[in-house]
Design a protein around this motif. Structure first.
Motif, PDB file in Angstrom:
ATOM      1  N   PHE A   1       0.823  -1.211   0.000  1.00 20.83           N
ATOM      2  CA  PHE A   1       0.000   0.000   0.000  1.00 20.83           C
ATOM      3  C   PHE A   1       0.858   1.263   0.000  1.00 20.83           C
ATOM      4  O   PHE A   1       0.485   2.272  -0.612  1.00 20.83           O
ATOM      5  CB  PHE A   1      -0.964  -0.007   1.186  1.00 20.83           C
TER       6      PHE A   1
ATOM      7  N   ASP B   1       0.593   4.107  -2.845  1.00 18.79           N
ATOM      8  CA  ASP B   1       0.437   5.535  -2.532  1.00 18.79           C
ATOM      9  C   ASP B   1       1.233   6.401  -3.505  1.00 18.79           C
ATOM     10  O   ASP B   1       0.810   7.521  -3.839  1.00 18.79           O
ATOM     11  CB  ASP B   1       0.917   5.829  -1.104  1.00 18.79           C
TER      12      ASP B   1
ATOM     13  N   TRP C   1      -8.459   1.316   1.409  1.00 16.54           N
ATOM     14  CA  TRP C   1      -7.368   2.158   0.880  1.00 16.54           C
ATOM     15  C   TRP C   1      -7.847   3.000  -0.298  1.00 16.54           C
ATOM     16  O   TRP C   1      -7.507   4.178  -0.406  1.00 16.54           O
ATOM     17  CB  TRP C   1      -6.187   1.273   0.474  1.00 16.54           C
TER      18      TRP C   1
ATOM     19  N   LYS D   1      -9.506   6.296   0.609  1.00 17.23           N
ATOM     20  CA  LYS D   1      -8.721   7.327   1.299  1.00 17.23           C
ATOM     21  C   LYS D   1      -8.530   8.563   0.422  1.00 17.23           C
ATOM     22  O   LYS D   1      -8.290   8.456  -0.773  1.00 17.23           O
ATOM     23  CB  LYS D   1      -7.339   6.778   1.679  1.00 17.23           C
TER      24      LYS D   1
END
Length: 349
Positions: free
Chosen positions: A198, A202, A346, A349
């Motif tokens: 993750f 990002d 995720w 977000k």
């Protein structure tokens, strides 16, 4: 005397007629019906020509194709005792779960020849129908003369290789790509370091223009240059390229996945289902399928029936075999739900 002879002859002819009628009725009976569930689209069309129609002719059967597979529906059918499907194409990481829950029939390997199927593609309850790759695809007008991303690290590097990206809206394959982009060696991928994956995602999230859900999306978006590069199923790209789209595949660090045949518990035509899977697993049928769509056979002998240029497009050339990564089915079977939950959180977000 003549009358008796005529009566005997009539009785004999009637007997032959009844036998013939009985044979015809048997061939048209419900036992010759087969319902197969696959994913639709171009792969289903290829299967129709290479598998379904030839099997119908050889076995005097009628195949009904249903799309797409639905794991929840399969479970509901078995648990309710109202099973309508005979053969289902599934992602292999579902198989151990289905097996544990008693949803599948054991495959009959006295009928199905597993000898030349890649060992990692076979279990007591499933056998692979073909393999495909999550690989880098790119617009060949934008990236010319071999100057395209060749690794997931380069795919992530939008400074060196500018442009919008496309990724699958799901964690399978996507997390592996993120870890490879972050420098994890292919033989050290599993178990997946979820936090590191993750963190890697990002870094590219703002450049991902499309989180695609349908295999038809990336080739279309690549051909119109809305995306410059995307993670794609290789067969979709090959099909679009053959129709003139300026897109291509890169197999270096491609992640191999396969689809499996299974038979639901108490399938209505289990015996014919086993015969179909046996037929579909033979090298001749698998080679015919791969000639219609660029997905690789699970039967090693089928490769011997294919030309070298096709093996290259399938990711089965001598060079590409050393560059690809096999997805760990066992890992995903054990971690599917929890990782999916984390991935969806995720995304928000």
């Amino acid at each position: 005397m003549v009358r008796k002879w005529r009566i005997a002859l009539l009785a004999m002819m009637l007997g032959f007629s009844l036998t013939a009628c009985g044979s015809k009725t048997d061939s048209a009976s419900a036992e010759q019906q087969l319902t197969i569930v696959d994913f639709g689209g171009v792969s289903s069309e290829a299967a129709k020509k290479a598998l379904y129609e030839p099997f119908e002719k050889e076995y005097n059967a009628k195949i009904t194709v249903v799309s797409p597979p639905d794991e929840g529906k399969l479970k509901a059918m078995v648990e309710s005792g109202n099973v309508e499907w005979d053969v289902v194409s599934v992602f292999p990481h579902f198989v151990p779960r289905f097996e544990k829950e008693g949803l599948l029939e054991k495959l009959d390997y006295s009928i199905i020849d597993r000898t030349d199927i890649y060992p990692y593609m076979v279990s007591d309850y499933s056998i692979a129908r073909y393999s495909y790759f999550w690989n880098i695809a790119y617009n060949s007008d934008i990236y010319q003369d071999g100057n395209h991303p060749r690794t997931w690290s380069e795919f992530w590097d939008t400074a060196a290789f500018p442009g919008a990206r496309g990724l699958w809206k799901g964690p399978e394959g996507t997390l592996e790509m993120a870890l490879l982009a972050d420098g994890v060696a292919p033989d050290k991928l599993y178990p997946l370091d979820i936090a590191r994956a993750f963190n890697s995602l990002d870094k590219i999230k703002k450049n991902v223009k499309v989180w695609w859900e349908s295999g038809a999306q990336p080739p279309q978006l690549l051909s119109t240059k809305e995306l410059t590069a995307a993670a794609v199923w290789n067969g979709r790209v090959s099909a679009a390229k053959a129709q003139g789209s300026k897109i291509d595949n890169e197999f270096n660090q491609a992640i191999e996945v396969f689809l499996s045949w299974v038979v639901p518990k108490n399938a209505p035509h289990k015996d014919l289902a086993m015969k179909f899977i046996a037929y579909a697993s033979e090298p001749e049928q698998q080679a015919a399928f791969s000639k219609l769509i660029d997905y690789a056979p699970s039967n090693k002998k089928a490769l011997e029936l294919l030309p070298e240029d096709l093996k290259q497009r399938l990711g089965r050339s001598e060079q590409s075999k050393n560059e690809t990564v096999i997805m760990d089915v066992k890992y995903w079977s054990e971690n599917y739900d929890s990782v999916y939950d984390q991935f969806n959180k995720w995304l928000l977000k």
